[in-house]
Structure formats: C-alpha cells, structure tokens
Motif scaffolding. Structure first.
Motif, PDB file in Angstrom:
ATOM      1  N   VAL A  25       9.712  54.643 174.509  1.00 13.91           N
ATOM      2  CA  VAL A  25       8.880  54.835 173.458  1.00 13.91           C
ATOM      3  C   VAL A  25       8.428  56.057 173.070  1.00 13.91           C
ATOM      4  CG1 VAL A  25       7.337  54.037 171.745  1.00 13.91           C
ATOM      5  CG2 VAL A  25       8.491  52.277 173.064  1.00 13.91           C
ATOM      6  N   ALA A  26       8.531  56.839 171.875  1.00 12.69           N
ATOM      7  CA  ALA A  26       8.116  57.967 171.857  1.00 12.69           C
ATOM      8  C   ALA A  26       6.635  58.120 171.611  1.00 12.69           C
ATOM      9  CB  ALA A  26       8.572  58.949 170.615  1.00 12.69           C
ATOM     10  N   ASN A  27       5.864  58.960 172.344  1.00 13.89           N
ATOM     11  CA  ASN A  27       4.142  59.083 172.064  1.00 13.89           C
ATOM     12  C   ASN A  27       3.874  60.040 170.888  1.00 13.89           C
ATOM     13  OD1 ASN A  27       4.753  61.311 173.193  1.00 13.89           O
ATOM     14  ND2 ASN A  27       3.260  61.522 174.474  1.00 13.89           N
ATOM     15  N   THR A  28       4.616  60.414 169.970  1.00 12.78           N
ATOM     16  CA  THR A  28       4.453  61.030 168.739  1.00 12.78           C
ATOM     17  C   THR A  28       4.701  60.471 167.253  1.00 12.78           C
ATOM     18  OG1 THR A  28       6.602  62.190 168.833  1.00 12.78           O
ATOM     19  CG2 THR A  28       4.932  63.255 170.097  1.00 12.78           C
ATOM     20  N   ASP A  29       4.316  60.807 166.338  1.00 15.50           N
ATOM     21  CA  ASP A  29       4.611  60.490 164.951  1.00 15.50           C
ATOM     22  C   ASP A  29       4.566  61.514 163.904  1.00 15.50           C
ATOM     23  OD1 ASP A  29       5.234  58.508 163.063  1.00 15.50           O
ATOM     24  OD2 ASP A  29       3.047  58.333 162.714  1.00 15.50           O
ATOM     25  N   ASP A  30       5.531  61.230 162.773  1.00 17.22           N
ATOM     26  CA  ASP A  30       5.481  62.210 161.680  1.00 17.22           C
ATOM     27  C   ASP A  30       5.332  61.501 160.465  1.00 17.22           C
ATOM     28  OD1 ASP A  30       5.808  63.833 159.644  1.00 17.22           O
ATOM     29  OD2 ASP A  30       8.040  64.124 160.064  1.00 17.22           O
ATOM     30  N   PRO A  31       4.065  61.398 160.049  1.00 16.58           N
ATOM     31  CA  PRO A  31       3.566  60.304 158.871  1.00 16.58           C
ATOM     32  C   PRO A  31       4.201  60.610 157.772  1.00 16.58           C
ATOM     33  CG  PRO A  31       1.546  61.101 160.186  1.00 16.58           C
ATOM     34  CD  PRO A  31       2.794  62.149 160.563  1.00 16.58           C
ATOM     35  N   LEU A 504       7.924  45.924 167.466  1.00 16.29           N
ATOM     36  CA  LEU A 504       9.089  47.101 167.354  1.00 16.29           C
ATOM     37  C   LEU A 504       8.714  47.978 166.256  1.00 16.29           C
ATOM     38  CD1 LEU A 504      11.837  48.333 167.770  1.00 16.29           C
ATOM     39  CD2 LEU A 504      12.837  46.521 166.122  1.00 16.29           C
ATOM     40  N   GLY A 505       8.106  47.632 165.090  1.00 22.87           N
ATOM     41  CA  GLY A 505       7.635  48.681 164.044  1.00 22.87           C
ATOM     42  C   GLY A 505       6.350  49.307 164.707  1.00 22.87           C
ATOM     43  N   HIS A 506       5.488  48.771 165.495  1.00 21.72           N
ATOM     44  CA  HIS A 506       4.403  49.293 165.980  1.00 21.72           C
ATOM     45  C   HIS A 506       4.833  50.581 167.012  1.00 21.72           C
ATOM     46  CE1 HIS A 506       0.409  49.424 167.617  1.00 21.72           C
ATOM     47  NE2 HIS A 506       0.733  49.665 168.829  1.00 21.72           N
ATOM     48  N   TYR A 507       5.925  50.226 167.562  1.00 21.84           N
ATOM     49  CA  TYR A 507       6.409  51.277 168.604  1.00 21.84           C
ATOM     50  C   TYR A 507       7.144  52.515 167.979  1.00 21.84           C
ATOM     51  CZ  TYR A 507       5.820  48.417 173.139  1.00 21.84           C
ATOM     52  OH  TYR A 507       5.417  47.665 174.187  1.00 21.84           O
ATOM     53  N   MET A 508       7.820  52.181 166.814  1.00 19.59           N
ATOM     54  CA  MET A 508       8.602  53.271 166.305  1.00 19.59           C
ATOM     55  C   MET A 508       7.704  53.650 165.042  1.00 19.59           C
ATOM     56  SD  MET A 508      11.266  53.147 167.915  1.00 19.59           S
ATOM     57  CE  MET A 508      12.054  54.383 167.142  1.00 19.59           C
ATOM     58  N   LYS A 509       6.415  53.285 164.745  1.00 18.07           N
ATOM     59  CA  LYS A 509       5.648  54.057 163.817  1.00 18.07           C
ATOM     60  C   LYS A 509       6.026  53.810 162.267  1.00 18.07           C
ATOM     61  CE  LYS A 509       3.816  55.641 167.753  1.00 18.07           C
ATOM     62  NZ  LYS A 509       5.096  55.189 168.652  1.00 18.07           N
TER      63      LYS A 509
END
Length: 721
Positions: A25-31, A504-509
């Motif tokens: 799981v990536a520890n970043t996010d692009d809102p 799954l959605g939590h992990y994938m933001k």
C-alpha cells in the motif's frame, strides 16, 4: 500477531507499522486525482450487469465457472487506457467523457462495482428452491424485495461497524493486500514500502508470472488433469480400500499431499496472503482433527462410519445411498414426523461430522476469544474518530468527507421494512420475531468474526448456528429456515464483504462517499440482474433443475434441508452440542496458561481459527491445506525471514500474478474447450488418455467405503428418535 520490521519510530509515523501493509500500500495520496468520473461509473455499471448475470447463469450448471472481480480488474486496465486515448474530451450533462489519463482510483472504483455483487445472491437460491420443490412461483416484487433486503442490510451493518473493522491499522484484511499490489503494479506506482532492492520491475515480474500461470493451468485444468488430483499413491493400488482412504484426494484424507494446480493450492485462499502464524494454526488443526482423530473414529466404526466414504459432503441413509429429503416431507413440502420415522435416520461421513462439531466450537470460541483479547480495542474504537487513528492511511483518509452514519441507518431501516413486507405479505411461514432474532445474531457476531477475519484472513461461519436455532424454534418450516439463515448468516457475511471493500478503498485512498454510492448502486443492479437471468432460465430452459437436464443445468446447490434437531440433539447419533462448551473453554485455558507461565508461543494460538478454518472439509481435502501451508511456509516464513527485501517487493505481486493468470485461463478453457458441444470436445482423444483418467479409476474417486452392503442390507441403529 503481525510483527513490525526495523523501521525507526519517525518513519513509522509516515507509514504503516506492519511490513505487509507497507509492501502493498502506498503511503501517499493525491486528493485531486479523478475518481468519481463518468467513465468509471459507465464501465463499473457494465461490469455490475455482466459479471453477476454470467455467474448467475452458470450457478445452476454443473460443471460451472465463476468469473471473479480480478477478471474485471485486468480487462478494465487496457480498456480504460484506450478510452483515455481515443474518446474526445467533451462534456455531456456536465460530465466529462474523458477527464484525462486513466487513474488508479477510477480503476479501484470500477473493480469494487464489478465484485460487490459478482457472486450469486443467496436469496436467489431461496427463490429457486421454492420454485423447484414447493411449486411457489411468486411475482418479481417478492423476489426483488427479498434479495434487496438480504443484500443491503448487510451493507448497512458493515458500514456501521467500519470504525471497528476498517479504520484501525491493526485490522489488516490480508486478502486486500494482494489486490492493492496488483493495482499499484498495473499503474506503476512507486512508494517507500517497496524498498530499494534491485532486480526487474514489479510490472515485468507480474507479466512473467501471469503468462506462466495462464499457460501452465492448461495442463492440470485440461491436458493432464492428474496433475490437479494428484492421488499418486492410489494409482499404485487403485483397489486397496485403506490406501485409497488414507492417500486419496477425492474422498480420502489427502495423504498423497502433492498437487500442481494453483486452484487446488488456493482452495483455502492464497497462501502468499495469509500470515504464517495463522497458517500454522490451520495446519495444526487439520492434522489434529483430520489426520489423527478422523481415522481413529472411522476405523473403530464410530457413527457406523465404515459403511460410508471417509470424506464426503453427501448425507446418506442406512443403505449408504444419498438421503432422499423428499421422503420426509408431506404434500405441502413441510417436514413430516410420521414420514421421518417411517423412513431412515440420516448419516454423515466422518470428516463431515467432525466439521459440524468444530463449527459449534467456533461459535462460542469467537465470542470468548474476542472478549479476552479485543475488548479494550473495541471500547477504544467506539470513541475514536478517523483523524485520531495512529497510521498514515487513516490520517490521509481523514481529509475526505466521511459517510454519515444516518446514511447507513436509512438503508438499514428501509431494508428492514422490505423484509417485513416479504414475510408478512407472502406465505413464508416465518414470524417477524424470527426475522428480528436473525438480525440480532448478525449484529452480535459481525465485529468478533470481522476482527478474526481482518487479522487471520479466515471467516467464521454462522450457517450451522443459524440452522440450529431456527430448527429448534420453527421445526418443519424449511423456507423459514432458509430465510432465517440468510438474514442471520449471509447478512453478516455481506457486512464483512462490504467492510473488506471499505478497507480496500481506505488503502487506495478512495473518498468514502463515492465508495458508498458505488457499492449501493452496484448491489441493487447486480441483484436485479441475477433475478432477471434466473427468471429467464426457468422460463426458457427445458427441464431446469432436473437431474438429467441435457445441458447440465441441474441446480447442484438448490437442495432441501432437514432440521438440525434431528441430527445433533441429545440422544441423536451426532450429538455435538458439547462442542459449544469446548469452544468457550479453550481460549480461557490458553489465556490462563499464558498468564501463569508467560509462554510467548501461546499468544499465537487462535482457537476460533483452529475450530473454523478447516470448515471447507469436505468437499475440500486435507491435502489442500497441507500444500497450501507448505507454500505459505516457504514464502511467509523462510523467504520473509531470510530475503525480506525480495519478499517485500515481489511476494504479493507473485500472488496477484498466479491468481490472475489462473483465473483467466480457467475461463478460456471452460468457454472454449468444455462448455461448447456440452463437453464433447476431445471426448475420445485428449479426455480419454491415461493422464486424464488415472485419478478417477480408483476407489478414492468412486468413494468406496470400508464395508460394502449386500443387496437389501442396511446398517445403523434398530430404532431412532
């Protein structure tokens, strides 16, 4: 239970404390990344129609095939890449047809819509049973209200329980890690958790694994089926009863161990996704109950076992023939005490009897285990919001507007009303209090069982306890029994499926609100399509559900049931209620031993897992568990300890590649080689050569019991209650 790796405390603030999660799981996010787009919904809705419709069509056929969400996950990737390249960037009703490059978040949303209703809704089988056995063909309103109620009540329960099962970082949901890895691999995502190990890129590693798995499965799946059912010891002595019972992989104890079929290895689940300590619990349970206890019971003729196969999921009468449930119901298809006494008692194979007994123990052990080990966590989570969670993924997700609990409450209330309408307007023989009781059971168990599943990857089933309760409460009402089981067990299972998707959605933001609506809409579409397909089949397929249906639509899962009180109550042959006490006592005993002697290994003993994880036996074989555990030992113990960088980079990629390649290969083989011409392709050539016949020319394959009855001979007690 999961062990952290030597990350510094500072780095752990920016990533998960669990290496399994960091590697997947990536520890970043692009809102600002597009997710709730027209093209994602368009393709997602198409999958929500196509996959449930096809799966429902083949659900009633034997042999069958199941199209899983991974197929949609793989096909959607090039399809949407092509969309992003060729579709013009214009707006229709304010929605852009092409908002730019295809994003990983759109891909996740599509895959969730494809998988949320992929499997046949259990309530559709109730409709089929009523139609086949009871001549009850109610209108579409009844069918739709029943399916929606049973599916979406589970969704609402899962949403309410998400703060306990989805948000905490310790609720890992290991199966989701493989899915996350596949998403990140397809989209070439780079993140810190992969590590800096050299070697080929994960994308190329996945491609090699996918091609290898796809190509290889043609051998155990079609060309050389003995590689799948590899009961090689039985080939040496095909008519030796004991050898076939000990080493057989069809009706024996699986002592042959080996198989070269990834579907057989993953019958329990992907061995690369389960933590090793959980696998050790499972294989220990299998050895103790099925390799030690089962032969002891069988060869001492306990329960008259020698007159039946060692392992079979079939119920038998005292002539060793399949039990004919229609012989114990009256003209209205209601259980008849008089006919039951005039017919025969019911007998189970040794492994089937053990499986039932262990399921009793799993019910009580789950509650006690949860109270002992997780009561503080449950209380803490009840008072904690998303931004108060102690890992990076929760903090990133806290930026998005959350789904209000009243959204879930509205669905729960409306689906509750649907359920009341179903059981009151139509003659279901089920009172409202039974409906309420079934929902209470789901509510009580969803968090304990969800915690076990989120940590171990294994779900404890409530099918036995729900059947037992309604069997005592409303004896002789099979339709009510099926409905009670659906609202009491399947509702819980649906809740955990939705919770898993939430994680799954939590992990994938994925923003929670688009996630909410995609799950609801896809569930409604899938259930409606399944009912439509089922109605068409019963209207247009001659002899539907008949034993000799020409095209194989024999409805193998559409069967009647007998009340458990006739099987497990005090005074019956398989009296097993004592296992409720055993299940409750076992976690207490191990906790006391751990407290008294401080044995660190004791903390890895998980009794709900021990009692429930082998519940697939039968029809699964002990050999499925042995080879599954052996593969898990190699990857999640040996390689993880000695080559941690390789494991971090490739372990879940390999699992995703093998799963995906095999899944696509099974569909190609089925639709191109097995389904056409009703399976007659190669009947006198490839299907009849030694490699495809040797596993089936054995006593193991024909389920030969130790004792063979003479004509008109019977076995069992002279009288029964």
């Amino acid at each position: 239970m999961y062990r952290s790796s030597p990350y510094t405390l500072c780095s752990l603030e920016d990533d998960s404390p669990y290496p399994e999660v960091r590697s997947a799981v990536a520890n970043t996010d692009d809102p600002d990344m597009p997710v709730n787009t027209f093209r994602a919904w368009f393709v997602g809705v198409l999958w929500a129609i196509l996959i449930p419709g096809l799966n429902q069509f083949f659900f009633f056929r034997y042999p069958s095939v199941t199209i899983t969400g991974v197929v949609a996950q793989l096909i959607s990737f090039p399809l949407l890449r092509l969309w992003a390249r060729v579709v013009p960037s214009v707006k229709i009703f304010g929605f852009s047809l092409n908002p730019g490059p295809y994003t990983i978040k759109e891909h996740v949303l599509i895959t969730i819509m494809a998988g949320v209703g992929a499997g046949s809704a259990y309530a559709t089988d109730i409709v089929a049973v009523q139609r086949v056995y009871y001549n009850q063909t109610y209108n579409f309103s009844y069918q739709w209200l029943l399916v929606m109620s049973t599916q979406l009540i589970g969704f609402s329960i899962g949403g309410i329980a998400r703060c306990f099962l989805g948000q905490p970082p310790s609720m890992i949901w290991p199966a989701n890690l493989v899915t996350c890895t596949l998403f990140n691999t397809l989209h070439s995502q780079q993140y810190k958790g992969i590590g800096n190990r050299g070697g080929i890129f994960r994308e190329r590693f996945f491609l090699y694994g996918f091609i290898g798995a796809f190509t290889w499965w043609f051998f155990p799946g079609y060309i050389f089926e003995a590689l799948s059912t590899f009961n090689w010891v039985c080939w040496i002595a095909p008519e030796n009863i004991v050898v076939n019972q000990i080493f057989g992989q069809v009706s024996g104890l699986g002592g042959s161990i080996l198989t070269f079929d990834w579907l057989q290895i993953t019958y329990v689940g992907s061995p690369l996704a389960w933590p090793w300590w959980a696998q050790a619990n499972v294989v220990g349970s299998m050895v103790m109950f099925y390799w030690i206890l089962a032969p002891c019971l069988y060869y001492t003729n306990t329960f008259y076992a020698k007159y039946l196969p060692m392992s079979s999921s079939t119920s038998y009468d005292n002539t060793a023939k399949r039990y004919k449930v229609l012989n114990i119901v009256d003209k209205n298809n209601v259980f008849s005490e008089e006919k039951y006494r005039a017919y025969l008692p019911l007998f189970l194979s040794t492994t089937f009897a053990i499986s039932y007994s262990l399921s009793f123990a799993s019910i009580t052990s789950t509650i006690v285990h949860t109270l002992i080990y997780y009561r503080k966590q449950i209380w803490t989570q009840a008072c904690r919001s998303m931004h108060e969670q102690n890992d990076i993924h929760a903090r990133l997700m806290a930026k998005y507007p959350q789904v209000p609990n009243w959204w879930y409450a509205i669905i729960l209330l409306s689906m509750f009303v649907f359920g009341i309408i179903v059981i009151e307007v139509w003659p279901t023989q089920m009172p409202v209090w039974a409906f309420v009781l079934a929902l209470i059971i789901s509510f009580v168990y969803v968090i304990p069982i969800g915690m076990i599943q989120a940590i171990t990857n294994n779900q404890v089933g409530l099918n036995i306890i729900t059947e037992l309760i309604i069997g005592y409460a409303l004896p002789g009402r099979p339709v009510a029994m099926m409905m009670f089981k659906t609202w009491g067990y399947i509702t819980m299972a649906q809740a955990l499926q939705f919770t898993s998707d939430f994680k799954l959605g939590h992990y994938m933001k994925i923003p929670p609100r688009p996630m909410f609506w995609c799950q609801v809409v896809a569930s409604v579409i899938a259930g409606t399509v399944q009912l439509g397909v089922q109605a068409w089949m019963f209207t247009n397929i001659d002899g539907m559900c008949g034993a000799d249906q020409a095209d194989g639509f024999t409805c193998p899962s559409t069967t009647l049931v007998i009340g458990p009180a006739r099987i497990f109550s005090h005074g019956q042959l398989y009296y097993g209620l004592i296992f409720f006490l055993i299940g409750a006592a076992a976690p207490v005993i191990t906790r006391l031993i751990q407290y008294k002697f401080n044995y660190s290994v004791i903390r890895y003993i998980n009794w709900p897992l021990i009692f429930s994880a082998t519940g697939l036996i039968p029809p699964a074989m002990p050999s499925n568990y042995v080879i599954w555990c052996a593969v898990g030992f190699v990857f999640n113990y040996v390689i993880r300890r000695r080559h941690f960088a390789w494991w971090t980079k490739y372990n879940y990629v390999l699992s995703a590649a093998l799963d995906s390649g095999t899944a696509v290969s099974t569909i190609i083989v089925f639709f191109c080689l097995q389904y056409p011409k009703n399976g007659m392709i190669g009947l006198t050539t490839i299907q009849s050569w030694w490699g495809n016949t040797v596993p089936w020319n054995t006593y193991d394959a024909i389920k030969q019991p130790y004792y063979t009855l003479a004509p008109n001979q019977t076995f069992g007690p002279a009288t029964w209650a």
